[in-house]
Structures are given as C-alpha cells and as structure tokens.
Design a protein around this motif. Structure first.
Motif, PDB file in Angstrom:
ATOM      1  N   ILE A 151      43.196  42.453  38.586  1.00  0.00           N
ATOM      2  CA  ILE A 151      42.849  42.203  39.991  1.00  0.00           C
ATOM      3  C   ILE A 151      43.745  42.996  40.954  1.00  0.00           C
ATOM      4  N   PHE A 152      45.017  43.214  40.570  1.00  0.00           N
ATOM      5  CA  PHE A 152      45.935  43.938  41.457  1.00  0.00           C
ATOM      6  C   PHE A 152      45.545  45.406  41.572  1.00  0.00           C
ATOM      7  N   ARG A 153      45.158  45.963  40.423  1.00  0.00           N
ATOM      8  CA  ARG A 153      44.763  47.370  40.453  1.00  0.00           C
ATOM      9  C   ARG A 153      43.473  47.562  41.220  1.00  0.00           C
ATOM     10  N   LEU A 154      42.529  46.646  40.993  1.00  0.00           N
ATOM     11  CA  LEU A 154      41.261  46.753  41.719  1.00  0.00           C
ATOM     12  C   LEU A 154      41.511  46.617  43.223  1.00  0.00           C
TER      13      LEU A 154
ATOM     14  N   LEU B 285      52.364  45.526  41.698  1.00  0.00           N
ATOM     15  CA  LEU B 285      51.997  44.256  41.054  1.00  0.00           C
ATOM     16  C   LEU B 285      51.193  44.523  39.782  1.00  0.00           C
ATOM     17  N   ASN B 286      50.307  45.529  39.840  1.00  0.00           N
ATOM     18  CA  ASN B 286      49.523  45.939  38.671  1.00  0.00           C
ATOM     19  C   ASN B 286      50.437  46.391  37.531  1.00  0.00           C
ATOM     20  N   TRP B 287      51.490  47.152  37.869  1.00  0.00           N
ATOM     21  CA  TRP B 287      52.399  47.650  36.825  1.00  0.00           C
ATOM     22  C   TRP B 287      53.202  46.503  36.209  1.00  0.00           C
ATOM     23  N   ILE B 288      53.589  45.529  37.040  1.00  0.00           N
ATOM     24  CA  ILE B 288      54.298  44.352  36.509  1.00  0.00           C
ATOM     25  C   ILE B 288      53.363  43.606  35.547  1.00  0.00           C
TER      26      ILE B 288
ATOM     27  N   GLU C  57      50.218  43.863  28.720  1.00  0.00           N
ATOM     28  CA  GLU C  57      49.706  44.941  27.877  1.00  0.00           C
ATOM     29  C   GLU C  57      50.832  45.730  27.224  1.00  0.00           C
ATOM     30  N   GLY C  58      52.059  45.454  27.620  1.00  0.00           N
ATOM     31  CA  GLY C  58      53.189  46.200  27.083  1.00  0.00           C
ATOM     32  C   GLY C  58      53.159  47.658  27.511  1.00  0.00           C
ATOM     33  N   PHE C  59      52.413  47.943  28.579  1.00  0.00           N
ATOM     34  CA  PHE C  59      52.268  49.324  29.041  1.00  0.00           C
ATOM     35  C   PHE C  59      53.134  49.574  30.279  1.00  0.00           C
TER      36      PHE C  59
END
Lengths: 10, 212
Positions: free
Chosen positions: B3-6, B164-167, B173-175
C-alpha cells in the motif's frame, strides 16, 4: 545476488 | 506491491498531473523551475532504459511510459510552447553542481559496474537532488503559488511514502536496496522545510510566503 535482480520500483 | 508503494506512485503521478494542469490551464509556467524539470527528464530517461530490456509488469511499463512522456512534455511546454512565461531570471541554480557530483558518485558507488546499472544509479542520485533548483527558485522569490505548493507537496510525499515501502519490504520480504534507500532519505529530508511551511501556511488557506 541483488545485482542480478531487475529494479522493480519506479 | 504494498500500500505504501502504491500510495507513493500515485502521489508521484498526482504531482506530475498537477503540474501539467497548472501549466496548461494558466497557459503559464511562472514559478516553475525549468532546470528542475530538465533534471527530472534526465532522471527518467536514464532510469527507464530497462523498458527495452526488462518486462516487470503492465503497471510498471505504463507508469514508466507516462513518467517519460510527461517529463519530456513538461520540458517542451516550458522551453518551447510557453517559453514567454518561463521565469528564467529567478531560475539560476547551476545544475552542473548537481550533474557532475551525482555522475561521479554513480561511477564509484554502484551495485555493478555496467552501463545500465551506472545509469540507473546516476538517476537515483540525481533524483534525490533534482528539486533543488525549484526550492532555490521558491526561496529566491520568497513565495509560491498554491498550485505550485500542492505540486511540491505531492512530489515530496512520494519519496517519503517510498521510505515506508522500503521499511515494509525489509521486514516482510527481506528486500532492501541501500542505494535507493539512502538517496530516498536524502531526497525526503530536502523537502522537510517545505513540508513545514506547507502544513503551517498553505493548508490554513494562506499563500506560501517565506519569512523575510
């Protein structure tokens, strides 16, 4: 290996 | 996709649409930094070369095509169609001070020493500072139209939402991509002063004016 992955973000 | 990335992508999309509507409806690009817009066009061109080499999703491709088209279109509107309204006297930030260091840094700090990867890295570094000519222009004139403020707010929110998406991606996802994260944080920090003015002034119905 992360360098082999495509960049999937914009 | 979370949702953060979108939300970040939609905020980025909104910023670009707000800017295009402002220029088109008022038939003017007053208050907009052409130099920042040229930098954003360079950012998209160097980052989205993978349109020709990688297919990720229809969403990804559609957004990339839109960002490329709209950024080149904005440069066209500013430097050709509505050239007479372009406020170049106040748009004096030296972009070579951004282009050269980010180009050098991308040659040194990258994931892989290949043309595509270096161009991607350059675009990430350049994007993080590409708004500086615009912020410099606002500080030089001491004010910004409301619509320009909305544009800047949406554009700044986009990278903040990406953090927030990266967190989220790191935990679930461990990414993580350290280059994007560090540059994205720098990019967001550059907007903090503006965010403060936006929230305390523009949202209360006042014009964005810097204290004298």
């Amino acid at each position: 290996d992360e360098t082999e992955e495509a960049h999937d973000e914009l | 996709m979370n949702i953060f990335r979108l939300a970040g992508d939609l905020s980025h999309l909104a910023a670009i649409i707000i800017l295009l509507i402002k220029i088109w409806k008022t038939r003017s690009c007053a208050g907009i930094s052409g130099r920042s817009q040229v930098l954003f066009a360079i950012v998209f061109i160097t980052r989205y070369l993978d349109l020709f080499t990688n297919f990720i999703s229809a969403y990804n491709t559609a957004m990339k095509v839109f960002f490329l088209g709209s950024s080149i279109g904005t440069v066209y509107l500013m430097y050709l169609k509505f050239k007479a309204t372009y406020d170049h006297n106040h748009d004096t930030f030296r972009i070579e001070f951004l282009l050269l260091p980010t180009a050098l840094l991308s040659l040194v700090l990258n994931h892989e020493f290949s043309v595509m990867e270096i161009l991607w890295t350059f675009s990430i570094y350049l994007e993080s500072v590409a708004i500086l000519p615009q912020l410099f222009m606002v500080s030089k004139t001491g004010e910004a139209e409301s619509i320009t403020s909305h544009y800047l707010f949406a554009l700044g929110s986009y990278r903040g939402l990406y953090i927030l998406n990266w967190i989220y991606r790191y935990y679930f996802e461990g990414f993580y991509d350290i280059i994007a994260i560090v540059a994205g944080c720098v990019q967001t920090i550059l907007y903090c002063d503006f965010f403060y003015l936006y929230i305390t002034k523009v949202l209360k119905g006042k014009k964005l004016q810097l204290p004298a």
